[in-house]
Write a protein that holds these residues in place. Sequence first.
Motif: not given
Length: 260
Positions: A120-122, A125-126, A134-137, A175-177
């Motif tokens: 669920l967390c992953r 993030i998707l 985190g490289l496409t923020m 995920a929250k980030c």
Amino acid sequence: MALVPKSSNPRYLTLELITAKTRMYLTQKKMEKLKTTLEEAMMIMETDPLGCTGRAAGWLFINHARNMTAQLSYLNLSKPGAFNVYNGIFNTAKTSFLRSMTNFKRDGGNDGPFGFGFALCRLVILLLRCGDNGLTMGLIKPPDDDIISAEKYMRHLEDSDIPITKILEMQLRLAKCDYVFHRSHLTRAFEHATEAYNLATAMNLLEFTEHAHNRMSFLNSKQSITWPDDDISEEDVNRILFEDSTSEGEIHPREYILSS
């Protein structure tokens, strides 16, 4: 592998062992071996979908999805047709995460709830498109519907009876980030990334330490204060500090600027 033929469910045990191999290759970033092993495992599941359901299939689908999400982070989105490729890989990864959650629901052991929460967390993030690592923020803005779905998934996990272990908390913090970043709360996003980094470091999970660090670096660059790139001369400094501001040829003090 020598014990497989003697087991009561050879296909399932083989799948468990192959799943462990995929995790090893994922950690080692041996992507070609990972791809080959995943294809082998998928063939086994297709021959006996009922017998292979549960924990092993759940982790296999997670690793399959994570293989896809790793590819998303390295796409050159400036190339023609790149977003069509991105969307194709994105949808494949999303399907695998959902299939993973379905399989973990069918597992009666302790791994079921934990695996469900991890998947669920992953998935969150998707959906938020900041990248597996985190490289496409800041590069891709997710649709509002996906941001809303991500929030619902996180609330579902927090309101459930699933124990939030340190590993799950670390994933949830990542995920929250990403979520609060898209809500424009940069300071709070940085705090979540820092907590994820500290948890990953304490558990020696170097892969996720890197993922959290990438987020921290990006967010820090968005908030840090820097001088303009062009140098200021000593003569200019003296004028700014000591000359009368009403004098002819006044040089105005430089303003701090936020790095973009």
